[in-house]
Design a protein around this motif. Structure first.
Motif, PDB file in Angstrom:
ATOM      1  N   ALA A 179      91.198   9.204   4.971  1.00 12.83           N
ATOM      2  CA  ALA A 179      91.253   8.672   6.330  1.00 12.83           C
ATOM      3  C   ALA A 179      91.491   7.181   6.364  1.00 12.83           C
ATOM      4  O   ALA A 179      91.699   6.610   7.421  1.00 12.83           O
ATOM      5  N   SER A 180      91.489   6.523   5.197  1.00 15.30           N
ATOM      6  CA  SER A 180      91.598   5.067   5.180  1.00 15.30           C
ATOM      7  C   SER A 180      93.020   4.577   4.980  1.00 15.30           C
ATOM      8  O   SER A 180      93.240   3.427   4.676  1.00 15.30           O
ATOM      9  N   ASN A 181      94.006   5.446   5.167  1.00  9.18           N
ATOM     10  CA  ASN A 181      95.394   5.042   4.953  1.00  9.18           C
ATOM     11  C   ASN A 181      95.809   3.986   5.953  1.00  9.18           C
ATOM     12  O   ASN A 181      95.383   3.974   7.097  1.00  9.18           O
ATOM     13  N   SER A 182      96.661   3.084   5.491  1.00 10.67           N
ATOM     14  CA  SER A 182      97.197   2.059   6.375  1.00 10.67           C
ATOM     15  C   SER A 182      98.684   1.938   6.128  1.00 10.67           C
ATOM     16  O   SER A 182      99.209   2.397   5.145  1.00 10.67           O
ATOM     17  N   GLY A 183      99.364   1.305   7.063  1.00 14.62           N
ATOM     18  CA  GLY A 183     100.809   1.170   6.922  1.00 14.62           C
ATOM     19  C   GLY A 183     101.517   2.320   7.611  1.00 14.62           C
ATOM     20  O   GLY A 183     100.934   3.321   7.988  1.00 14.62           O
ATOM     21  N   THR A 184     102.809   2.178   7.805  1.00 11.55           N
ATOM     22  CA  THR A 184     103.602   3.195   8.467  1.00 11.55           C
ATOM     23  C   THR A 184     103.972   4.289   7.479  1.00 11.55           C
ATOM     24  O   THR A 184     104.599   4.030   6.465  1.00 11.55           O
ATOM     25  N   PRO A 185     103.579   5.539   7.757  1.00 13.39           N
ATOM     26  CA  PRO A 185     103.929   6.609   6.816  1.00 13.39           C
ATOM     27  C   PRO A 185     105.433   6.745   6.690  1.00 13.39           C
ATOM     28  O   PRO A 185     106.176   6.591   7.661  1.00 13.39           O
ATOM     29  N   ARG A 186     105.892   7.027   5.481  1.00 15.32           N
ATOM     30  CA  ARG A 186     107.301   7.295   5.259  1.00 15.32           C
ATOM     31  C   ARG A 186     107.416   8.382   4.207  1.00 15.32           C
ATOM     32  O   ARG A 186     106.544   8.528   3.361  1.00 15.32           O
ATOM     33  N   PRO A 187     108.484   9.182   4.264  1.00 14.84           N
ATOM     34  CA  PRO A 187     108.603  10.261   3.293  1.00 14.84           C
ATOM     35  C   PRO A 187     108.617   9.730   1.876  1.00 14.84           C
ATOM     36  O   PRO A 187     109.213   8.704   1.581  1.00 14.84           O
ATOM     37  N   THR A 188     107.939  10.427   0.980  1.00 15.71           N
ATOM     38  CA  THR A 188     107.966  10.067  -0.426  1.00 15.71           C
ATOM     39  C   THR A 188     108.326  11.282  -1.246  1.00 15.71           C
ATOM     40  O   THR A 188     107.830  12.362  -1.018  1.00 15.71           O
ATOM     41  N   GLY A 189     109.213  11.079  -2.154  1.00 17.91           N
ATOM     42  CA  GLY A 189     109.252  11.922  -3.284  1.00 17.91           C
ATOM     43  C   GLY A 189     110.201  13.055  -3.368  1.00 17.91           C
ATOM     44  O   GLY A 189     109.919  14.138  -2.912  1.00 17.91           O
ATOM     45  N   SER A 190     111.354  12.850  -3.940  1.00 20.67           N
ATOM     46  CA  SER A 190     112.114  13.987  -4.409  1.00 20.67           C
ATOM     47  C   SER A 190     111.481  14.516  -5.673  1.00 20.67           C
ATOM     48  O   SER A 190     111.665  15.657  -6.045  1.00 20.67           O
ATOM     49  N   GLY A 191     110.702  13.695  -6.344  1.00 16.93           N
ATOM     50  CA  GLY A 191     109.856  14.167  -7.433  1.00 16.93           C
ATOM     51  C   GLY A 191     110.587  14.445  -8.712  1.00 16.93           C
ATOM     52  O   GLY A 191     111.772  14.199  -8.863  1.00 16.93           O
ATOM     53  N   SER A 192     109.856  14.994  -9.668  1.00 19.93           N
ATOM     54  CA  SER A 192     110.446  15.334 -10.953  1.00 19.93           C
ATOM     55  C   SER A 192     110.958  16.749 -10.934  1.00 19.93           C
ATOM     56  O   SER A 192     110.589  17.557 -10.099  1.00 19.93           O
TER      57      SER A 192
END
Length: 471
Positions: A86-99
């Protein structure tokens, strides 16, 4: 007396036919209008009640099966010390095409409802579109006993809507072919509706993963894919590598794009068509911000352009991508974007443990190398595998030895704290930051059944999930 009525006059009056007085003009029309309005109000209330019931039924999705959390069977996700999801900050953005998977893979599911997480699920690629919602792809079950036309192909997809605390299984692309030519090994979602599984084939979903359909790539392989602002971008490559090395020996790359909900992929423009390094086998890499995209071509040229527009060459990075890693990403040049103008590239040296990070604050026109002192006190970095940037400018580097973080405004890299037994053997193949505080990483060894997460800006990482046989 003849003709006389002997009844009482009062009786005669009472026995006369009574004629009611007529109502005032317009009375019947008024009554009709009021009755009609009353019926309409009752009907509206009935329909609203039915809609409320239907909406409740639509969102009442059963919790199919929760993943057990490593290292002990407690409920919830281990988080960084002093932090919580619950302590996330900043604007969420998609992450990760991944391995990518160790080998091209097909899936066991092809349609319909959510399923329990398969036993022995081994995540190899992960993507988050918000702090809560994410997907992972990997092998599940026991090779030789999977419910597919090829029982040795067991790819599955799982989904979380609570930052990795619990997961549930779902359908995956049902690919075919004995050599895995149209298999998939990585996953990327744009939002909660549109997603893609790729490497080397390409499959799409436009209903949140309920159904998947194959996208024709005309024989080309998809080695990288990123999404932003209702669009997806991918690198379509001409390659001759086989099996697990599907991204090896690639000699030509074309930047392609499509819009959300659309399966027609088209070239971005002539400058990014047929990119090559004189025919030499090499790789390329993509990165996107909300307004601008960047691409490092096989020869080290940097291309950029507006999302939805044509890209042009913007400069040259100080190292070429080199041959692809097993996951399809470059082995020598890893790209991360802090914003539309501030870029970072991690360049691997000729020997293991040698890495130089270059930064640019003018969209890639001029690059400045970080001094060697930025790595002082770190004996062996290992081989770089993935680079990520948080919105506030923090950089996180994944290597074969572990995870390293350069906080925003700092001048020196430091090893991230990896809880439990420490960094897994082989390190990590992918790292991504969703917000300033929350990020995700994938271990090089999928048999660990782990997805790693941070909730304090990359300083501390813990395995968020461990999927064991019997789940």
């Amino acid at each position: 007396m003849p003709g006389n009525d002997n009844r009482d006059p009062l009786d005669s009056w009472l026995n006369q036919q009574v004629r009611p007085l007529p109502p005032p003009p317009g009375t019947f029309q008024l009554i009709t209008r009021k009755a009609r309005r009353r019926k309409l109000r009752k009907l509206a209330i009935t329909l609203a009640s039915a809609a409320a019931v239907a909406a409740a039924a639509a969102v009442a999705v059963p919790n199919v099966l929760a993943l057990r959390v490593a290292p002990s069977p407690v409920t919830g996700t281990p988080v960084a010390a002093g932090s919580s999801p619950a302590s996330n900050s900043g604007t969420p953005r998609p992450t990760g095409s991944g391995s990518r998977l160790a080998s091209p893979a097909t899936s066991t599911a092809g349609s319909g409802a959510l399923h329990p997480v398969p036993a022995n699920f081994q995540p190899v690629s992960v993507t988050f579109v918000s702090t809560q919602l994410g997907w992972a792809i990997g092998q599940g079950g026991t090779a030789g006993h999977c419910a597919d036309q090829n029982p040795y192909i067991c790819t599955s997809i799982v989904r979380t809507d609570n930052a990795g605390q619990t997961w549930e299984g779902g359908p995956a692309p049902k690919t075919s072919g004995p050599d895995g030519a149209v298999g998939v090994s990585a996953i990327r979602f744009l939002d909660g509706v549109n997603g893609w599984a790729f490497g080397p084939g390409l499959w799409a979903t436009h209903d949140g993963g309920t159904t998947w359909n194959q996208v024709d790539t005309d024989g080309q392989r998809v080695t990288d894919l990123e999404t932003v602002n209702h669009r997806a971008y991918a690198l379509f490559a001409t390659c001759s590598g086989t099996g697990a090395d599907f991204a090896a020996d690639c000699t030509r790359y074309t930047l392609m794009t499509t819009s959300a909900g659309n399966d027609d992929w088209v070239p971005v423009g002539d400058p990014t068509n047929g990119l090559t390094d004189g025919g030499a086998a090499t790789s390329a890499v993509l990165a996107l911000t909300s307004t601008t995209g960047y691409l490092i071509a096989p020869n080290g040229a940097l291309y950029s352009g507006p999302i939805g527009g044509v890209w042009q060459q913007a400069g040259t990075v100080d190292c070429q991508p080199g041959p692809a890693q097993a996951n399809g990403l470059p082995s020598r040049a890893l790209l991360a974007l802090q914003d539309s103008a501030n870029l970072a590239v991690a360049c691997a040296g000729p020997s293991s443990g040698a890495v130089t990070v270059y930064t640019s604050d003018d969209s890639g026109a001029i690059w400045t190398p970080q001094p060697a002192a930025a790595w002082s006190g770190i004996a062996s970095i290992g081989t770089p595998t993935s680079l990520a940037a948080a919105p506030d400018g923090t950089l996180v580097l994944a290597t074969t030895n572990g995870l390293y973080v350069l906080p925003a405004g700092a001048s020196q890299w430091k090893p991230a704290t990896v809880t439990g037994a420490g960094a897994p053997a082989g390190g990590f193949t992918y790292v991504g930051m969703t917000t300033n505080s929350q990020g995700v990483a994938v271990a090089a060894d999928p048999a660990l059944h782990e997805i790693w997460m941070t909730f304090n800006g990359g300083g501390t990482w813990a395995p968020a999930t461990a999927i064991t046989p019997g789940n």
